[in-house]
Design a protein around this motif. Structure first.
Motif, PDB file in Angstrom:
ATOM      1  N   ALA A 131       0.829  -1.211   0.000  1.00  0.00           N
ATOM      2  CA  ALA A 131       0.000   0.000   0.000  1.00  0.00           C
ATOM      3  C   ALA A 131       0.858   1.255   0.000  1.00  0.00           C
ATOM      4  O   ALA A 131       0.461   2.282  -0.558  1.00  0.00           O
ATOM      5  N   GLY A 132       2.048   1.181   0.627  1.00  0.00           N
ATOM      6  CA  GLY A 132       2.909   2.356   0.697  1.00  0.00           C
ATOM      7  C   GLY A 132       3.818   2.540  -0.502  1.00  0.00           C
ATOM      8  O   GLY A 132       4.477   3.579  -0.617  1.00  0.00           O
ATOM      9  N   MET A 133       3.864   1.575  -1.382  1.00  0.00           N
ATOM     10  CA  MET A 133       4.745   1.680  -2.549  1.00  0.00           C
ATOM     11  C   MET A 133       4.187   2.645  -3.582  1.00  0.00           C
ATOM     12  O   MET A 133       2.981   2.713  -3.807  1.00  0.00           O
ATOM     13  N   GLN A 134       5.092   3.414  -4.181  1.00  0.00           N
ATOM     14  CA  GLN A 134       4.707   4.278  -5.294  1.00  0.00           C
ATOM     15  C   GLN A 134       4.594   3.482  -6.591  1.00  0.00           C
ATOM     16  O   GLN A 134       3.882   3.888  -7.506  1.00  0.00           O
ATOM     17  N   GLU A 135       5.291   2.363  -6.644  1.00  0.00           N
ATOM     18  CA  GLU A 135       5.242   1.516  -7.835  1.00  0.00           C
ATOM     19  C   GLU A 135       4.019   0.606  -7.768  1.00  0.00           C
ATOM     20  O   GLU A 135       3.622   0.159  -6.695  1.00  0.00           O
ATOM     21  N   GLY A 136       3.440   0.364  -8.918  1.00  0.00           N
ATOM     22  CA  GLY A 136       2.336  -0.578  -8.992  1.00  0.00           C
ATOM     23  C   GLY A 136       2.850  -2.005  -9.010  1.00  0.00           C
ATOM     24  O   GLY A 136       3.867  -2.302  -9.648  1.00  0.00           O
ATOM     25  N   VAL A 137       2.173  -2.892  -8.293  1.00  0.00           N
ATOM     26  CA  VAL A 137       2.567  -4.298  -8.220  1.00  0.00           C
ATOM     27  C   VAL A 137       1.370  -5.166  -8.582  1.00  0.00           C
ATOM     28  O   VAL A 137       0.286  -4.999  -8.026  1.00  0.00           O
ATOM     29  N   VAL A 138       1.593  -6.066  -9.536  1.00  0.00           N
ATOM     30  CA  VAL A 138       0.558  -7.020  -9.946  1.00  0.00           C
ATOM     31  C   VAL A 138       1.180  -8.407  -9.903  1.00  0.00           C
ATOM     32  O   VAL A 138       2.266  -8.623 -10.447  1.00  0.00           O
ATOM     33  N   ALA A 139       0.499  -9.337  -9.248  1.00  0.00           N
ATOM     34  CA  ALA A 139       0.967 -10.727  -9.179  1.00  0.00           C
ATOM     35  C   ALA A 139      -0.008 -11.618  -9.940  1.00  0.00           C
ATOM     36  O   ALA A 139      -1.229 -11.429  -9.852  1.00  0.00           O
ATOM     37  N   VAL A 140       0.535 -12.566 -10.713  1.00  0.00           N
ATOM     38  CA  VAL A 140      -0.295 -13.519 -11.456  1.00  0.00           C
ATOM     39  C   VAL A 140       0.146 -14.927 -11.080  1.00  0.00           C
ATOM     40  O   VAL A 140       1.294 -15.152 -10.665  1.00  0.00           O
ATOM     41  N   ARG A 142      -3.439 -15.783 -14.280  1.00  0.00           N
ATOM     42  CA  ARG A 142      -4.594 -15.140 -13.647  1.00  0.00           C
ATOM     43  C   ARG A 142      -4.117 -14.120 -12.608  1.00  0.00           C
ATOM     44  O   ARG A 142      -3.178 -14.389 -11.852  1.00  0.00           O
ATOM     45  N   VAL A 143      -4.772 -12.978 -12.549  1.00  0.00           N
ATOM     46  CA  VAL A 143      -4.411 -11.929 -11.594  1.00  0.00           C
ATOM     47  C   VAL A 143      -4.824 -12.366 -10.192  1.00  0.00           C
ATOM     48  O   VAL A 143      -5.972 -12.725  -9.951  1.00  0.00           O
ATOM     49  N   VAL A 144      -3.869 -12.343  -9.263  1.00  0.00           N
ATOM     50  CA  VAL A 144      -4.169 -12.730  -7.878  1.00  0.00           C
ATOM     51  C   VAL A 144      -3.928 -11.586  -6.900  1.00  0.00           C
ATOM     52  O   VAL A 144      -4.408 -11.634  -5.769  1.00  0.00           O
ATOM     53  N   LEU A 145      -3.199 -10.553  -7.321  1.00  0.00           N
ATOM     54  CA  LEU A 145      -2.925  -9.430  -6.419  1.00  0.00           C
ATOM     55  C   LEU A 145      -2.681  -8.168  -7.227  1.00  0.00           C
ATOM     56  O   LEU A 145      -1.955  -8.196  -8.223  1.00  0.00           O
ATOM     57  N   VAL A 146      -3.278  -7.076  -6.775  1.00  0.00           N
ATOM     58  CA  VAL A 146      -3.058  -5.749  -7.374  1.00  0.00           C
ATOM     59  C   VAL A 146      -3.016  -4.746  -6.230  1.00  0.00           C
ATOM     60  O   VAL A 146      -3.956  -4.675  -5.436  1.00  0.00           O
ATOM     61  N   ASN A 147      -1.923  -3.985  -6.117  1.00  0.00           N
ATOM     62  CA  ASN A 147      -1.875  -3.010  -5.024  1.00  0.00           C
ATOM     63  C   ASN A 147      -2.522  -1.697  -5.453  1.00  0.00           C
ATOM     64  O   ASN A 147      -2.916  -1.494  -6.609  1.00  0.00           O
ATOM     65  N   ALA A 148      -2.641  -0.766  -4.496  1.00  0.00           N
ATOM     66  CA  ALA A 148      -3.358   0.487  -4.733  1.00  0.00           C
ATOM     67  C   ALA A 148      -2.681   1.328  -5.821  1.00  0.00           C
ATOM     68  O   ALA A 148      -3.355   1.986  -6.621  1.00  0.00           O
ATOM     69  N   ALA A 149      -1.349   1.319  -5.837  1.00  0.00           N
ATOM     70  CA  ALA A 149      -0.635   2.116  -6.845  1.00  0.00           C
ATOM     71  C   ALA A 149      -0.935   1.614  -8.255  1.00  0.00           C
ATOM     72  O   ALA A 149      -1.102   2.416  -9.189  1.00  0.00           O
ATOM     73  N   ALA A 150      -1.023   0.303  -8.437  1.00  0.00           N
ATOM     74  CA  ALA A 150      -1.361  -0.245  -9.753  1.00  0.00           C
ATOM     75  C   ALA A 150      -2.782   0.135 -10.149  1.00  0.00           C
ATOM     76  O   ALA A 150      -3.050   0.425 -11.312  1.00  0.00           O
ATOM     77  N   GLU A 151      -3.682   0.141  -9.182  1.00  0.00           N
ATOM     78  CA  GLU A 151      -5.062   0.548  -9.480  1.00  0.00           C
ATOM     79  C   GLU A 151      -5.100   2.006  -9.926  1.00  0.00           C
ATOM     80  O   GLU A 151      -5.866   2.370 -10.822  1.00  0.00           O
ATOM     81  N   ARG A 152      -4.258   2.857  -9.291  1.00  0.00           N
ATOM     82  CA  ARG A 152      -4.212   4.264  -9.709  1.00  0.00           C
ATOM     83  C   ARG A 152      -3.605   4.400 -11.105  1.00  0.00           C
ATOM     84  O   ARG A 152      -4.091   5.191 -11.924  1.00  0.00           O
ATOM     85  N   ILE A 153      -2.543   3.641 -11.364  1.00  0.00           N
ATOM     86  CA  ILE A 153      -1.884   3.745 -12.669  1.00  0.00           C
ATOM     87  C   ILE A 153      -2.840   3.358 -13.795  1.00  0.00           C
ATOM     88  O   ILE A 153      -2.916   4.033 -14.819  1.00  0.00           O
ATOM     89  N   PHE A 154      -3.582   2.271 -13.592  1.00  0.00           N
ATOM     90  CA  PHE A 154      -4.487   1.783 -14.637  1.00  0.00           C
ATOM     91  C   PHE A 154      -5.918   2.297 -14.458  1.00  0.00           C
ATOM     92  O   PHE A 154      -6.810   1.897 -15.199  1.00  0.00           O
TER      93      PHE A 154
END
Length: 457
Positions: free
Chosen positions: A124-133, A138-150
């Protein structure tokens, strides 16, 4: 004693008791000479052993039910200690082991929860977006920064595969390659007006098999913009320096070739050389000012408590502005009320700010008036610099604070402008925590508004 021996002993004891009761009943009948069967003795021989067996098995079932409920509680995450009567049989030993297992599972769950909370806080504190598959993409994790980016919300619940998030087929193919065994991959993608750099790393099991991948998205839009600005800045500085130097070089060569023998020609060339030299001097001074401001040295004035008054700063530049305005027949209207509060800005910087904006207003006003008004606010002092000049087109207003940007390049150079004045002003204002804005209409005029922070009384 183990349960099997207890049950065996109970079976043998109850069987022997039944036989004994039957034998006693039969002996009594033979002694008394009765011919009928004693039903009471038969019932006693059957019911007494049955009652004892029923009582023992009920106790055993009750203990088993407690264990059953205890395992259900553990499955629900309730790790409360299991309290059963102490015994040395298999159920007692199983209870001890189950309590031990419950404590072990509780520690594992607590550690896992703490690690999950740490990971969630880090993501949650990272400025970088993180997505795990996972291993099939299949997408299993998306942090808040990735949601903002996309620009997506609650992505994991709504999406299944990475392509539905990024809409980038090449990134999807690179991810498939990483899942197939490629070590890592990188790619830059364009999302609306932003440039995002993505790096894909595999998640490997202990045997080296791919269990999924982690994709880190870094927004490099500002970095690319700064790189572009740096490149443009170097190109603009080179051009701005080359133009007067070429002119000076050409006129000096002409003078050396014999033009110096003609007094009138010599004087005209020397005047041009002087003008170009002064232009170079102004350009270098403006570049040094930009470097000074970008080095945050003006912010040190806030920390050292330097303050200034608008009226005092204006008095220092008043002769310059009045002389330029009188030469063009322009009226300068200055409305600075008495007892204006001090500002968090050194007097030299404030004088340069007033000079740049007022001189700019006079320079681009052919006829009419130029004004400076002040309005006191609770935290800021608002300064309004206006003119009745030619105005600025609306579509280029956002760019006028860029370095070397000129609305009318030929006219600006002809009037001695370096293209750095407004950029310097913006650095000054923002350096002390203020802001500047501009409003302009073609053929009507331009108004610059500066909000400068007041010093504490």
């Amino acid at each position: 004693m183990s349960i099997k021996w207890r049950l065996t002993g109970l079976f043998l004891g109850m069987t022997g008791l039944s036989i004994l009761l039957f034998w006693v009943g039969e002996s009594v009948r033979l002694v008394s000479g009765e011919q009928r069967i004693d039903v009471g003795v038969i019932l006693l021989a059957l019911l007494l052993p049955a009652g004892v067996v029923y009582f023992y098995t009920s106790q055993l079932i009750r203990r088993m039910e407690k264990l059953h409920f205890a395992t259900q509680r553990i499955a629900r995450g309730d790790f409360e200690h299991i309290n059963l009567s102490d015994s040395t049989d298999e159920i007692g030993q199983f209870t001890v082991e189950l309590n031990s297992l419950s404590r072990h599972v509780e520690m594992i769950v607590q550690n896992g929860t703490q690690e999950a909370q740490k990971m969630e806080a880090i993501l949650a504190g990272m400025q970088e977006g993180v997505v795990a598959v996972d291993h099939v993409g299949r997408v299993v994790l998306v942090n808040a920064a990735a949601e903002r980016i996309f620009e997506r919300q609650k992505t994991v619940r709504d999406l299944e595969y990475l392509l539905e998030l990024t809409y980038d087929s090449e990134l999807e193919q690179l991810t498939r390659k990483v899942l197939s065994g490629q070590p890592s991959a990188m790619r830059e993608i364009q999302i609306a007006q932003r440039i995002v750099q993505s790096k894909i790393n595999p998640i490997l099991s202990g045997q080296g098999q791919s269990r999924g991948a982690v994709i880190v998205f870094h927004d490099v839009t500002e970095l690319r913009r700064l790189e572009k600005m740096r490149t443009e800045f170097v190109a603009n500085v080179s051009h701005e320096l080359r133009t007067p130097l070429t002119s000076i070089k050409g006129f000096v060569e002409t003078l050396l070739d014999g033009a110096a023998e003609d007094p009138s020609l010599r004087n005209r060339f020397l005047e041009i050389i002087q003008a170009e030299t002064l232009r170079l001097q102004r350009l270098i001074e403006d570049l040094l000012t930009i470097a000074h401001l970008e080095g945050h040295e003006n912010r040190a004035e806030v920390r050292t408590g330097k303050v200034s008054y608008v009226q005092n700063a204006y008095d220092k530049i008043k002769p310059v502005i009045q002389s330029v305005a009188q030469a063009k027949g322009i009226e300068v209207e200055v409305d600075l009320p008495e007892n204006l509060p001090p500002l968090i800005m050194g007097e030299d910087l404030l004088s340069q700010l007033l000079l740049n904006l007022l001189e700019n207003a006079v320079k681009y006003t052919a006829a009419g008036r130029v004004w400076l008004h002040a309005q006191v606010g609770p935290k800021f002092l608002r300064l309004e610099f206006g003119d009745t000049g030619c105005g600025i087109p609306k579509d280029i207003l956002p760019r006028i604070f860029e370095r070397f940007y000129r609305v009318d390049k030929a006219r600006s150079r002809g009037q001695g402008g370096t293209g750095l004045g407004l950029s310097i002003v913006k650095h000054m204002v923002e350096g002390v925590g203020g802001d500047i804005s501009v409003d302009s209409k073609l053929g009507v005029g331009t108004v610059f508004t500066c909000n400068l922070p007041r010093a504490k009384s």
